[in-house]
Motif scaffolding. Structure first.
Motif, short mmCIF file in Angstrom:
data_model
loop_
_atom_site.label_atom_id
_atom_site.label_comp_id
_atom_site.label_asym_id
_atom_site.label_seq_id
_atom_site.Cartn_x
_atom_site.Cartn_y
_atom_site.Cartn_z
N GLU A 1 -39.77 25.25 23.87
CA GLU A 1 -38.92 26.43 23.76
C GLU A 1 -37.51 26.16 24.29
N LEU A 2 -37.42 25.46 25.41
CA LEU A 2 -36.11 25.14 25.99
C LEU A 2 -35.32 24.24 25.04
N ARG A 3 -35.96 23.24 24.48
CA ARG A 3 -35.27 22.37 23.52
C ARG A 3 -34.75 23.18 22.34
N ARG A 4 -35.56 24.09 21.84
CA ARG A 4 -35.17 24.90 20.69
C ARG A 4 -33.98 25.81 21.02
N ASP A 5 -34.02 26.47 22.19
CA ASP A 5 -32.96 27.40 22.56
C ASP A 5 -31.63 26.68 22.81
N GLY B 1 -30.74 23.78 21.65
CA GLY B 1 -30.27 23.22 20.38
C GLY B 1 -29.58 24.27 19.53
N ALA B 2 -30.14 25.48 19.47
CA ALA B 2 -29.52 26.55 18.68
C ALA B 2 -28.15 26.93 19.25
N ALA B 3 -28.04 26.96 20.58
CA ALA B 3 -26.76 27.27 21.20
C ALA B 3 -25.74 26.16 20.94
N GLY B 4 -26.21 24.91 20.89
CA GLY B 4 -25.32 23.80 20.59
C GLY B 4 -24.76 23.88 19.19
N ARG B 5 -25.60 24.25 18.24
CA ARG B 5 -25.15 24.41 16.85
C ARG B 5 -24.06 25.49 16.77
N LYS B 6 -24.27 26.61 17.43
CA LYS B 6 -23.29 27.69 17.39
C LYS B 6 -21.97 27.26 18.03
N ARG B 7 -22.04 26.52 19.14
CA ARG B 7 -20.83 26.09 19.83
C ARG B 7 -19.99 25.15 18.95
N VAL B 8 -20.65 24.25 18.24
CA VAL B 8 -19.92 23.34 17.34
C VAL B 8 -19.29 24.13 16.20
N LEU B 9 -20.03 25.06 15.62
CA LEU B 9 -19.47 25.87 14.53
C LEU B 9 -18.25 26.65 14.99
N ASP B 10 -18.29 27.15 16.22
CA ASP B 10 -17.19 27.98 16.73
C ASP B 10 -15.96 27.18 17.13
N LEU B 11 -16.16 25.94 17.62
CA LEU B 11 -15.06 25.23 18.26
C LEU B 11 -14.72 23.86 17.68
N TYR B 12 -15.71 23.16 17.11
CA TYR B 12 -15.50 21.74 16.85
C TYR B 12 -15.75 21.32 15.41
N SER B 13 -15.74 22.25 14.49
CA SER B 13 -16.01 21.87 13.10
C SER B 13 -14.87 21.04 12.54
N LEU B 14 -15.17 20.31 11.49
CA LEU B 14 -14.16 19.48 10.83
C LEU B 14 -12.98 20.32 10.35
N GLU B 15 -13.27 21.53 9.88
CA GLU B 15 -12.20 22.42 9.40
C GLU B 15 -11.22 22.76 10.52
N HIS B 16 -11.74 23.00 11.74
CA HIS B 16 -10.87 23.29 12.88
C HIS B 16 -9.93 22.11 13.15
N VAL B 17 -10.49 20.92 13.17
CA VAL B 17 -9.70 19.73 13.51
C VAL B 17 -8.66 19.43 12.44
N ILE B 18 -9.04 19.53 11.17
CA ILE B 18 -8.09 19.27 10.08
C ILE B 18 -6.93 20.24 10.15
#
Length: 374
Positions: free
Chosen positions: A339-343, A345-362
């Motif tokens: 459960e901890l790994r799943r939670d 991991g889901a938070a990590g996906r959201k953080r990348v989408l919000d801050l570090y996506s390729l679109e943001h950097v470009i």
């Protein structure tokens, strides 16, 4: 408008700068790329970019070789006459900015993806070299129309506080971005033993020895858990792990050594936890890709790593160079809890989408170009 990238390795350009170059091409720039010759050059040309050879080594201080590098860069800038040059990593930044001023290049973008092994080395020779590099930065980073891109606030503050760069000529672009469509969570096809992975160059400064120490400790209690190193040694880097070390660990059964892999999406899909106990980073692409894949991460409390991972939110942050003790404790927390790994991991996906996506950097990088060009 002509845009020219100066990078000391074609493979690095492809893995870290190609999407920005292609986006600039689509935005109307005529994009040129200058690197040393290598097997990767054909992919640059296949992407529709104009490639130029330069003699530029990643390491080495042979005076004749350095003069030849400066001559190649200056001659290239005079011949192509770019409106803007984008120079990546330490040596291209120092040499390129010096040549850009001599050649009358109107605008300069410098990208420092971390500060390199000199900032971690502790022996006398490397401390002296670091002093020379700092003097070189102080002398060369004086182009009147320039931005130096840092990947985290720690690195930017260090340069500004030491007078190596002017604050008004610096900006932060958080890494080289990650394609969140290509790197997306995947469910393992079948139940299998837990797999903890360290992807990256096989350097001591990536925390390889700490990872192996943690693996040895955890294997005693969790013999079915697999610990995997993905990457290869870097002979040009003095911190490189030797092939003998890797062979010994593999023979002992402590870790599996997979070597260099190209399709990292497939590699990450087979992992449950990503570990990067690095000594210092700019903005580690490994952690961004792991987050995009929805994988929990264990890393160290150092610049770059602590920007990506918030302790307890999307992974765990442990002290740097701790001989693997705290690292093993953090990894064990993830080993015992699905459960901890799943939670995390889901938070990590959201953080990348919000801050570090390729679109943001470009978009952030193209915005820097627009600021400098008329």
């Amino acid at each position: 408008m002509k845009l020219l990238f100066l990078v000391n390795h074609a493979g690095y350009f492809l893995s870290h700068r190609l999407p920005v170059a292609l986006a600039a091409n689509e935005a109307g720039y005529e994009v040129h790329v200058a690197t040393p010759r290598s097997k990767h050059v054909s992919r640059i040309e296949q992407a529709g970019l104009i490639w130029h050879p330069v003699r530029l080594t990643r390491s080495g201080l042979n005076p004749v070789a350095q003069l030849l590098s400066l001559f190649d860069i200056y001659r290239l800038y005079r011949r192509v006459r770019p409106d803007l040059v984008h120079q990546v990593t330490s040596k291209p930044v120092i040499y390129g900015t010096f040549c850009a001023r001599l050649a009358g290049v109107p605008a300069v973008v410098n990208a420092l993806a971390g500060l390199g092994h000199l900032y971690l080395a502790e022996d006398f020779i490397h401390r002296m070299l670091l002093r020379v590099v700092r003097i070189a930065y102080r002398i060369t980073l004086r182009h009147p129309n320039m931005r130096t891109i840092f990947q985290n606030e720690d690195d930017r503050s260090l340069f500004v506080s030491r007078g190596l760069a002017r604050a008004d000529q610096t900006t932060i672009v958080a890494g080289s971005g990650v394609d969140t469509k290509a790197f997306a969570p995947r469910q393992p096809a079948n139940p299998r033993p837990l797999l903890i992975m360290l992807p990256g160059r096989m350097l001591a400064t990536k925390g390889i020895f700490e990872f192996v120490a943690a693996a040895k400790a955890l294997k005693v209690r969790y013999p079915d858990v697999r610990f995997v190193l993905v990457g290869e040694p870097d002979p040009d880097n003095p911190a490189s792990v030797t092939e003998r070390d890797l062979d010994a660990w593999c023979s002992e059964g402590v870790v599996e050594c997979w070597g260099r892999r190209s399709e990292m999406q497939v590699v990450y899909a087979g992992a449950d936890v990503i570990c990067l106990p690095s000594y210092r980073e700019g903005m580690p692409k490994v952690l961004l890709e792991a987050g995009a894949m929805g994988l929990p991460v264990v890393t160290t409390d150092v610049p770059g790593c602590r920007d990506v991972v918030v302790d307890g939110l999307n992974g765990f942050v442990v002290p740097v160079r701790d001989s693997g003790v705290e690292l093993a404790k953090a990894l064990e927390r993830l080993i015992v809890s699905d459960e901890l790994r799943r939670d995390l991991g889901a938070a990590g996906r959201k953080r990348v989408l919000d801050l570090y996506s390729l679109e943001h950097v470009i978009e952030a990088t193209l915005a820097v170009y627009r600021e400098l060009l008329p």
